[in-house]
Design a protein around this motif. Structure first.
Motif, PDB file in Angstrom:
ATOM      1  N   GLU A  76      42.625   5.490  22.254  1.00 23.89           N
ATOM      2  CA  GLU A  76      43.392   6.675  22.652  1.00 23.89           C
ATOM      3  C   GLU A  76      43.436   7.594  21.439  1.00 23.89           C
ATOM      4  O   GLU A  76      43.817   7.165  20.338  1.00 23.89           O
ATOM      5  N   THR A  77      43.018   8.836  21.608  1.00 22.21           N
ATOM      6  CA  THR A  77      42.867   9.731  20.460  1.00 22.21           C
ATOM      7  C   THR A  77      43.430  11.102  20.751  1.00 22.21           C
ATOM      8  O   THR A  77      43.261  11.633  21.846  1.00 22.21           O
ATOM      9  N   VAL A  78      44.095  11.665  19.763  1.00 19.37           N
ATOM     10  CA  VAL A  78      44.667  13.000  19.840  1.00 19.37           C
ATOM     11  C   VAL A  78      43.932  13.866  18.828  1.00 19.37           C
ATOM     12  O   VAL A  78      43.736  13.450  17.682  1.00 19.37           O
ATOM     13  N   ARG A  79      43.552  15.057  19.247  1.00 18.06           N
ATOM     14  CA  ARG A  79      42.960  15.996  18.285  1.00 18.06           C
ATOM     15  C   ARG A  79      44.109  16.737  17.615  1.00 18.06           C
ATOM     16  O   ARG A  79      44.911  17.406  18.275  1.00 18.06           O
ATOM     17  N   GLY A  80      44.196  16.574  16.305  1.00 15.10           N
ATOM     18  CA  GLY A  80      45.286  17.216  15.578  1.00 15.10           C
ATOM     19  C   GLY A  80      45.155  17.004  14.086  1.00 15.10           C
ATOM     20  O   GLY A  80      44.250  16.310  13.611  1.00 15.10           O
ATOM     21  N   ASP A  81      46.083  17.595  13.352  1.00 18.39           N
ATOM     22  CA  ASP A  81      46.083  17.566  11.902  1.00 18.39           C
ATOM     23  C   ASP A  81      47.087  16.532  11.391  1.00 18.39           C
ATOM     24  O   ASP A  81      48.299  16.659  11.624  1.00 18.39           O
ATOM     25  N   LEU A  82      46.579  15.509  10.744  1.00 19.99           N
ATOM     26  CA  LEU A  82      47.391  14.468  10.120  1.00 19.99           C
ATOM     27  C   LEU A  82      48.423  13.917  11.107  1.00 19.99           C
ATOM     28  O   LEU A  82      48.058  13.480  12.191  1.00 19.99           O
ATOM     29  N   THR A  83      49.711  13.954  10.758  1.00 22.19           N
ATOM     30  CA  THR A  83      50.750  13.387  11.616  1.00 22.19           C
ATOM     31  C   THR A  83      51.480  14.440  12.440  1.00 22.19           C
ATOM     32  O   THR A  83      52.389  14.105  13.203  1.00 22.19           O
ATOM     33  N   ALA A  84      51.077  15.694  12.329  1.00 26.27           N
ATOM     34  CA  ALA A  84      51.786  16.802  12.979  1.00 26.27           C
ATOM     35  C   ALA A  84      52.002  16.639  14.483  1.00 26.27           C
ATOM     36  O   ALA A  84      53.066  17.008  14.985  1.00 26.27           O
ATOM     37  N   PRO A  85      51.051  16.091  15.262  1.00 31.20           N
ATOM     38  CA  PRO A  85      51.258  16.033  16.709  1.00 31.20           C
ATOM     39  C   PRO A  85      52.300  15.013  17.188  1.00 31.20           C
ATOM     40  O   PRO A  85      52.593  14.959  18.383  1.00 31.20           O
ATOM     41  N   PHE A  86      52.878  14.223  16.303  1.00 33.00           N
ATOM     42  CA  PHE A  86      53.673  13.080  16.735  1.00 33.00           C
ATOM     43  C   PHE A  86      55.162  13.245  16.438  1.00 33.00           C
ATOM     44  O   PHE A  86      55.551  13.879  15.467  1.00 33.00           O
ATOM     45  N   ALA A  87      55.956  12.612  17.280  1.00 31.42           N
ATOM     46  CA  ALA A  87      57.419  12.677  17.183  1.00 31.42           C
ATOM     47  C   ALA A  87      57.924  11.791  16.047  1.00 31.42           C
ATOM     48  O   ALA A  87      57.249  10.831  15.642  1.00 31.42           O
ATOM     49  N   PRO A  88      59.127  12.065  15.576  1.00 33.05           N
ATOM     50  CA  PRO A  88      59.730  11.209  14.545  1.00 33.05           C
ATOM     51  C   PRO A  88      59.871   9.765  15.020  1.00 33.05           C
ATOM     52  O   PRO A  88      60.043   9.496  16.215  1.00 33.05           O
ATOM     53  N   ASP A  89      59.792   8.851  14.072  1.00 33.11           N
ATOM     54  CA  ASP A  89      60.018   7.418  14.301  1.00 33.11           C
ATOM     55  C   ASP A  89      59.084   6.808  15.343  1.00 33.11           C
ATOM     56  O   ASP A  89      59.463   5.887  16.063  1.00 33.11           O
ATOM     57  N   SER A  90      57.848   7.295  15.448  1.00 33.60           N
ATOM     58  CA  SER A  90      56.932   6.864  16.506  1.00 33.60           C
ATOM     59  C   SER A  90      56.098   5.636  16.179  1.00 33.60           C
ATOM     60  O   SER A  90      55.603   4.982  17.090  1.00 33.60           O
ATOM     61  N   PHE A  91      55.902   5.309  14.890  1.00 30.11           N
ATOM     62  CA  PHE A  91      54.927   4.287  14.536  1.00 30.11           C
ATOM     63  C   PHE A  91      55.481   3.254  13.557  1.00 30.11           C
ATOM     64  O   PHE A  91      56.221   3.577  12.640  1.00 30.11           O
ATOM     65  N   ASP A  92      55.042   2.008  13.779  1.00 31.82           N
ATOM     66  CA  ASP A  92      55.408   0.909  12.889  1.00 31.82           C
ATOM     67  C   ASP A  92      54.461   0.823  11.700  1.00 31.82           C
ATOM     68  O   ASP A  92      54.827   0.317  10.639  1.00 31.82           O
ATOM     69  N   ASP A 133      54.552  14.308   4.936  1.00 33.60           N
ATOM     70  CA  ASP A 133      55.042  14.254   6.324  1.00 33.60           C
ATOM     71  C   ASP A 133      55.018  12.869   6.954  1.00 33.60           C
ATOM     72  O   ASP A 133      55.704  12.635   7.953  1.00 33.60           O
ATOM     73  N   VAL A 134      54.288  11.915   6.415  1.00 32.86           N
ATOM     74  CA  VAL A 134      54.123  10.636   7.109  1.00 32.86           C
ATOM     75  C   VAL A 134      55.442   9.896   7.304  1.00 32.86           C
ATOM     76  O   VAL A 134      55.630   9.221   8.320  1.00 32.86           O
ATOM     77  N   GLY A 135      56.384  10.031   6.399  1.00 32.21           N
ATOM     78  CA  GLY A 135      57.679   9.360   6.550  1.00 32.21           C
ATOM     79  C   GLY A 135      58.402   9.770   7.821  1.00 32.21           C
ATOM     80  O   GLY A 135      59.149   8.980   8.401  1.00 32.21           O
ATOM     81  N   ARG A 136      58.173  10.964   8.277  1.00 34.46           N
ATOM     82  CA  ARG A 136      58.806  11.483   9.493  1.00 34.46           C
ATOM     83  C   ARG A 136      58.414  10.677  10.716  1.00 34.46           C
ATOM     84  O   ARG A 136      59.222  10.433  11.604  1.00 34.46           O
ATOM     85  N   VAL A 137      57.164  10.236  10.805  1.00 31.13           N
ATOM     86  CA  VAL A 137      56.687   9.545  12.009  1.00 31.13           C
ATOM     87  C   VAL A 137      56.858   8.026  11.940  1.00 31.13           C
ATOM     88  O   VAL A 137      56.604   7.336  12.923  1.00 31.13           O
ATOM     89  N   LEU A 138      57.296   7.508  10.795  1.00 29.60           N
ATOM     90  CA  LEU A 138      57.481   6.062  10.652  1.00 29.60           C
ATOM     91  C   LEU A 138      58.786   5.606  11.309  1.00 29.60           C
ATOM     92  O   LEU A 138      59.825   6.240  11.142  1.00 29.60           O
ATOM     93  N   ALA A 139      58.714   4.488  12.011  1.00 27.32           N
ATOM     94  CA  ALA A 139      59.914   3.826  12.501  1.00 27.32           C
ATOM     95  C   ALA A 139      60.694   3.334  11.276  1.00 27.32           C
ATOM     96  O   ALA A 139      60.124   3.190  10.190  1.00 27.32           O
ATOM     97  N   PRO A 140      61.995   3.060  11.432  1.00 21.16           N
ATOM     98  CA  PRO A 140      62.798   2.670  10.260  1.00 21.16           C
ATOM     99  C   PRO A 140      62.225   1.523   9.430  1.00 21.16           C
ATOM    100  O   PRO A 140      62.352   1.521   8.212  1.00 21.16           O
ATOM    101  N   SER A 141      61.584   0.554  10.036  1.00 18.77           N
ATOM    102  CA  SER A 141      61.012  -0.545   9.251  1.00 18.77           C
ATOM    103  C   SER A 141      59.499  -0.404   9.095  1.00 18.77           C
ATOM    104  O   SER A 141      58.814  -1.359   8.735  1.00 18.77           O
ATOM    105  N   GLY A 142      58.963   0.788   9.341  1.00 20.45           N
ATOM    106  CA  GLY A 142      57.522   1.008   9.283  1.00 20.45           C
ATOM    107  C   GLY A 142      56.980   1.119   7.874  1.00 20.45           C
ATOM    108  O   GLY A 142      57.734   1.239   6.907  1.00 20.45           O
ATOM    109  N   HIS A 143      55.662   1.079   7.782  1.00 26.59           N
ATOM    110  CA  HIS A 143      54.996   1.256   6.493  1.00 26.59           C
ATOM    111  C   HIS A 143      53.624   1.887   6.688  1.00 26.59           C
ATOM    112  O   HIS A 143      53.135   2.007   7.810  1.00 26.59           O
TER     113      HIS A 143
END
Length: 189
Positions: A76-92, A133-143
């Motif tokens: 599954e792929t999104v065309r976009g720049d870095l983490t900009a297309p994604f909501a906060p806390d979206s990824f582990d 910006d990557v910290g914005r999309v990380l879940a609280p325990s993400g890395h």
């Protein structure tokens, strides 16, 4: 492989030693319940390897040819720049094999392969906005797993990561005659 697929492949960064190093670290770090973002997914190789663990892997890339190739590999792929297309806390887990080759400002990247390789004058032109910006999309325990080259000054990348609120630790490395590659695990402080 049809002509269009071959043409796309020539415009997409294909897996190499750096991709393998990141994919191996990502497979070890991912769990089957993780939501994983592979930034600059290119062919989708790292995302595919992570998906093999059972994790839900999504790729993002500005290159439409890369998005098409990653989708052809089942990512599954999104065309976009870095983490900009994604909501906060979206990824582990967020993985990134950035463009890190230092390039002369007069040699602008004028094609998709140039964009995939060019890290600007310092080799950090894409790494620095990613860290911001990557910290914005990380879940609280993400890395984050970030591939870094000695060509882009690993110590400066560590400093930028710390300034962005991350503690960096090396989890894998490989050396070549012309550079050292390191996978930094970035954990929010």
């Amino acid at each position: 492989m049809g002509l269009d697929a071959r043409r796309d492949r020539d415009r997409v960064y294909q897996p190499a030693e750096d991709s393998d190093l990141l994919a191996t670290a990502a497979r070890e770090a991912a769990s089957s319940t993780d939501r994983v973002l592979d930034v600059g997914t290119g062919s989708g190789y790292v995302a595919h390897e992570v998906a093999e663990t059972g994790a839900r892997a999504i790729g993002v890339d500005p290159n439409p040819h890369a998005c098409r190739e990653a989708r052809d590999h089942g990512i599954e792929t999104v065309r976009g720049d870095l983490t900009a297309p994604f909501a906060p806390d979206s990824f582990d887990l967020v993985t990134f094999n950035p463009p890190y080759l230092p390039t002369d400002p007069d040699d602008e990247a004028d094609d998709w392969m140039g964009v995939a390789l060019s890290g600007g004058e310092t080799g950090r032109a894409v790494i620095e906005p990613f860290l911001a910006d990557v910290g914005r999309v990380l879940a609280p325990s993400g890395h984050v797993l970030l591939l870094v080259s000695s060509l882009s000054d690993i110590d400066v990348v560590r400093e930028r990561a710390a300034a962005a609120g991350f503690e960096a630790s090396a989890v894998a490395e490989d050396s070549f005659p012309f550079e050292k590659l390191l996978i930094l695990r970035l954990d929010p402080v």
